[in-house]
Design a protein around this motif. Structure first.
Motif, PDB file in Angstrom:
ATOM      1  N   LYS A 336      -0.082  -1.615  -1.238  1.00 26.25           N
ATOM      2  CA  LYS A 336       0.121  -2.458  -2.362  1.00 26.25           C
ATOM      3  C   LYS A 336      -0.563  -1.912  -3.831  1.00 26.25           C
ATOM      4  CE  LYS A 336      -3.907  -5.198  -0.827  1.00 26.25           C
ATOM      5  NZ  LYS A 336      -4.915  -4.434  -1.664  1.00 26.25           N
ATOM      6  N   SER A 337      -1.625  -1.178  -3.595  1.00 31.88           N
ATOM      7  CA  SER A 337      -2.123  -0.910  -5.032  1.00 31.88           C
ATOM      8  C   SER A 337      -1.357   0.341  -5.554  1.00 31.88           C
ATOM      9  CB  SER A 337      -3.516  -0.273  -4.653  1.00 31.88           C
ATOM     10  OG  SER A 337      -4.354  -1.129  -4.150  1.00 31.88           O
ATOM     11  N   VAL A 338      -0.974   1.181  -4.816  1.00 31.01           N
ATOM     12  CA  VAL A 338       0.078   2.345  -5.394  1.00 31.01           C
ATOM     13  C   VAL A 338       1.362   1.662  -5.915  1.00 31.01           C
ATOM     14  CG1 VAL A 338       1.218   4.511  -4.732  1.00 31.01           C
ATOM     15  CG2 VAL A 338      -1.067   4.113  -3.915  1.00 31.01           C
ATOM     16  N   ASP A 453     -10.167   6.836  -4.535  1.00 29.10           N
ATOM     17  CA  ASP A 453      -9.608   5.550  -4.918  1.00 29.10           C
ATOM     18  C   ASP A 453     -10.762   4.514  -5.104  1.00 29.10           C
ATOM     19  OD1 ASP A 453      -8.449   2.962  -3.466  1.00 29.10           O
ATOM     20  OD2 ASP A 453      -6.793   3.896  -4.033  1.00 29.10           O
ATOM     21  N   ALA A 454     -10.421   3.603  -5.887  1.00 27.93           N
ATOM     22  CA  ALA A 454     -11.423   2.396  -5.975  1.00 27.93           C
ATOM     23  C   ALA A 454     -11.682   1.604  -4.693  1.00 27.93           C
ATOM     24  CB  ALA A 454     -11.246   1.718  -7.184  1.00 27.93           C
ATOM     25  N   SER A 455     -10.930   1.656  -3.782  1.00 26.74           N
ATOM     26  CA  SER A 455     -11.122   0.671  -2.538  1.00 26.74           C
ATOM     27  C   SER A 455     -12.187   1.206  -1.750  1.00 26.74           C
ATOM     28  CB  SER A 455      -9.699   0.715  -1.924  1.00 26.74           C
ATOM     29  OG  SER A 455     -10.105  -0.163  -0.688  1.00 26.74           O
ATOM     30  N   ASP A 456     -13.127   0.347  -1.350  1.00 25.01           N
ATOM     31  CA  ASP A 456     -14.216   0.653  -0.188  1.00 25.01           C
ATOM     32  C   ASP A 456     -13.976   0.401   1.119  1.00 25.01           C
ATOM     33  OD1 ASP A 456     -16.076   1.381  -2.309  1.00 25.01           O
ATOM     34  OD2 ASP A 456     -16.125  -0.484  -3.001  1.00 25.01           O
ATOM     35  N   ALA A 457     -12.539  -0.107   1.382  1.00 25.24           N
ATOM     36  CA  ALA A 457     -12.159  -0.440   2.782  1.00 25.24           C
ATOM     37  C   ALA A 457     -12.109   0.677   3.837  1.00 25.24           C
ATOM     38  CB  ALA A 457     -10.706  -1.182   2.765  1.00 25.24           C
ATOM     39  N   ALA A 491       9.494   6.522  -4.142  1.00 23.99           N
ATOM     40  CA  ALA A 491      10.165   5.194  -4.009  1.00 23.99           C
ATOM     41  C   ALA A 491       9.983   4.229  -4.853  1.00 23.99           C
ATOM     42  CB  ALA A 491      10.765   4.791  -2.695  1.00 23.99           C
ATOM     43  N   PHE A 492       8.586   4.080  -5.156  1.00 25.96           N
ATOM     44  CA  PHE A 492       8.004   3.126  -5.994  1.00 25.96           C
ATOM     45  C   PHE A 492       8.153   3.286  -7.414  1.00 25.96           C
ATOM     46  CE2 PHE A 492       4.415   3.272  -2.319  1.00 25.96           C
ATOM     47  CZ  PHE A 492       5.061   2.417  -1.299  1.00 25.96           C
ATOM     48  N   ASN A 493       8.599   4.298  -7.856  1.00 29.32           N
ATOM     49  CA  ASN A 493       8.866   4.586  -9.160  1.00 29.32           C
ATOM     50  C   ASN A 493      10.367   4.342  -9.633  1.00 29.32           C
ATOM     51  OD1 ASN A 493       6.293   5.290  -9.724  1.00 29.32           O
ATOM     52  ND2 ASN A 493       6.650   7.399  -9.015  1.00 29.32           N
ATOM     53  N   GLU A 494      11.050   3.779  -8.562  1.00 28.35           N
ATOM     54  CA  GLU A 494      12.483   3.491  -8.857  1.00 28.35           C
ATOM     55  C   GLU A 494      12.825   2.192  -9.233  1.00 28.35           C
ATOM     56  OE1 GLU A 494      14.849   6.070  -9.283  1.00 28.35           O
ATOM     57  OE2 GLU A 494      13.499   7.541  -8.751  1.00 28.35           O
ATOM     58  N   PRO A 495      13.365   1.857 -10.121  1.00 25.25           N
ATOM     59  CA  PRO A 495      13.825   0.518 -10.231  1.00 25.25           C
ATOM     60  C   PRO A 495      14.462  -0.270  -9.193  1.00 25.25           C
ATOM     61  CG  PRO A 495      14.169   1.847 -12.315  1.00 25.25           C
ATOM     62  CD  PRO A 495      14.039   2.844 -11.133  1.00 25.25           C
ATOM     63  N   ALA A 496      15.364   0.659  -8.534  1.00 26.85           N
ATOM     64  CA  ALA A 496      16.090  -0.035  -7.381  1.00 26.85           C
ATOM     65  C   ALA A 496      14.949  -0.776  -6.269  1.00 26.85           C
ATOM     66  CB  ALA A 496      16.823   0.977  -6.869  1.00 26.85           C
TER      67      ALA A 496
END
Length: 553
Positions: A336-338, A453-457, A491-496
């Motif tokens: 979700k973060s990326v 990454d900022a996450s500590d999980a 794929a996250f960078n694609e408007p589709a």
């Protein structure tokens, strides 16, 4: 200056570059900048003493953001019929000596070639946020950065433009500026009183930013007028936000703003960002107009195209759709973060991260610094959502859509943000990011090993989340966009990939969600909403601005 004998080093073929206020000679490994004896309207350089002072100011003021680029100020001496650099003879001019660099590393050149990257933009944002944090704050005059002075500066640009440019939208843009100045004057003066007016660069267009020796450097700051340099840090970053939008596209511009907000924590700056973006666009329209008055017809045509492009930016900024709020939902490692950060770049929404803000609340500047279990108790977790709720309020009230990147695995947290949307009349949707448990665990392990990454999980965090997560209700599910994240990162960078979400942001519903096919969370869960109403009242604008002031110090 175009003779090799003038210089005390091998000069090679000398290149002369002229702008509307200066002449630069490229000679060998160095560059020599001379200020022209002109009075272009915004400054008067006709006196030799003024030009010398400006040269000395360039050396002093530019070094913090352009290490090793500025080498000194040299007198140009006349001896008989020749001129040279040195101490003998009569000084006829002064020049700033700089190291020569390849123009291909300028952000403007990189943008033209399509080589300007997210990494470049992130570097610029971090460099500026760090400089803004430590920049001098004791302005020479109390009026610098005031609403009254800003009004005079913007009106001067608008008067000059309307006197010399035939463009139907300019009067409308000027009227919008006047309305904004009237509505935001208290905020402008409030930020000045709270220490946000500092010694800034003042001229952050893409021609003054470059890759330099492994980092991003900014040079050629305002040196001739303190009133244009002692400004709100939001005014400073707005120039680069605007010019990236005009010359490199919205994605890089959005990335810069989000990266600067993440690094600085100054989300209260968003209230004034549209005004500053329009002001900076109008400044570039005026510069282009001045360029069109001199030089060849081809240069005049290029300047006219530049002016039209900046007018488009200014006009678009005055007409933006209502904001929406997007709540990320998913387990650690779901991507979700990326994914949501990429969506922020595509959409122009402001990205808020629970991982980043948790560390900010603990005054931890390094993203890879680790927090222990005491920072993940129920009380600490609620405090983070409380903080995010205040920031989301600030962002939405400034007119920006917001993406809240947190797990939102508890119904009480989701309910509180839906109640905020109802209170502000803003549509709210959930972005549900999904991946199989084994994929989640694998991603968490990779992230922990890389420590970027900022996450500590960790996997124990994931196990607890899987065991205790409260599923989305039927009403919430009706307002959810689901995304499978086992896809290539590209794929996250694609408007589709985000088609439905981008359509929502571009044309949000006029009313917030309600229970009959929409959502009205205060009715659905009044106990949680009432609790978070109380929390929200403690995150009012003044308190948030105070927190922002502390963060950027």
């Amino acid at each position: 200056m175009q003779r090799a004998s003038t210089y005390r080093h091998p000069a090679g073929r000398i290149v002369r570059i002229e702008t509307h206020i200066s002449i630069v000679y490229l000679a060998g490994r160095f560059a020599y900048k001379i200020i022209k004896p002109v009075a272009p309207g915004f400054a008067d350089f006709t006196a030799p003493e003024t030009r010398q002072r400006c040269c000395e100011a360039q050396l002093q003021l530019n070094r913090p953001l352009a290490r090793d680029l500025y080498l000194g100020v040299l007198p140009i001496m006349r001896r008989g019929r020749t001129v040279t650099f040195g101490s003998r003879g009569r000084a006829v001019e002064h020049a700033v000596k700089m190291r020569r660099f390849d123009e291909a590393v300028l952000f403007s050149s990189l943008a033209r070639s399509g080589a300007l990257s997210l990494h470049d933009v992130d570097g610029a944002a971090r460099r500026l946020a760090a400089w803004h944090r430590r920049a001098p704050r004791n302005a020479p005059l109390a009026r610098y950065g005031s609403a009254a002075l800003l009004k005079a500066q913007i009106e001067a640009v608008n008067v000059a433009l309307q006197a010399g440019c035939v463009e139907a939208r300019l009067p409308e843009i000027a009227a919008w500026c006047g309305q904004q100045l009237a509505q935001r004057s208290a905020a402008i003066d409030g930020r000045r009183a709270n220490g946000f007016v500092r010694a800034c660069h003042g001229d952050l267009h893409l021609d003054n930013v470059m890759r330099w020796r492994g980092e991003v450097s900014m040079f050629d700051c305002i040196d001739f007028d303190d009133a244009l340099r002692w400004i709100d840090i939001a005014n400073d970053i707005a120039f680069l936000v605007m010019d990236l939008r005009a010359r490199a596209g919205t994605r890089l511009s959005n990335r810069l703003l989000n990266a600067w907000l993440e690094a600085s924590g100054d989300y209260a700056a968003l209230e004034l960002m549209p005004l500053y973006v329009v002001y900076r666009a109008l400044v570039r329209v005026l510069v282009a107009h001045l360029r069109s008055k001199s030089g060849s017809s081809s240069k005049a045509a290029a300047a006219a195209r530049d002016a039209a492009r900046y007018i488009e930016i200014a006009a678009a900024e005055t007409q933006t759709p209502p904001p929406v709020m997007l709540l990320c939902h998913g387990f650690s490692g779901s991507g979700k973060s990326v994914a949501s950060r990429a969506l922020a770049g595509l959409s122009g929404a402001v990205w808020l991260s629970s991982d980043v803000e948790r560390k900010r609340m603990e005054s931890m500047a390094a993203a890879d610094a680790r927090l222990d279990a005491t920072h993940y108790t129920a009380e600490a977790r609620h405090a983070v959502y409380d903080h995010l709720l205040g920031l989301a309020t600030c962002v939405l009230q400034a007119g920006y859509s917001v993406i809240v990147d947190a797990t939102f695995l508890e119904h009480r947290h989701r309910s509180a943000f839906f109640a905020l949307g109802e209170r502000l009349g803003v549509g709210v949707r959930i972005l549900d990011f999904r991946a199989a448990p084994d994929v989640l665990a694998e991603r968490i392990g990779t992230r922990r090993r890389n420590q970027r990454d900022a996450s500590d999980a960790d996997t124990s965090t994931l196990s607890l989340q899987l065991a205790t997560a409260e599923p989305l209700t039927a009403v919430e599910t009706a307002q959810t966009f689901a995304f499978e994240t086992v896809v290539p990162v590209e794929a996250f960078n694609e408007p589709a990939f985000w088609k439905r979400v981008l359509e929502l942001i571009a044309s949000p519903a006029a009313e917030p969600a309600t229970a009959d096919g929409r959502i009205r969370c205060k009715s659905e869960n009044s106990r949680y909403a009432a609790e978070w109403d109380s929390r929200l009242s403690r995150s009012a604008s003044a308190g948030l601005q105070s927190r922002c002031r502390d963060d950027v110090q």
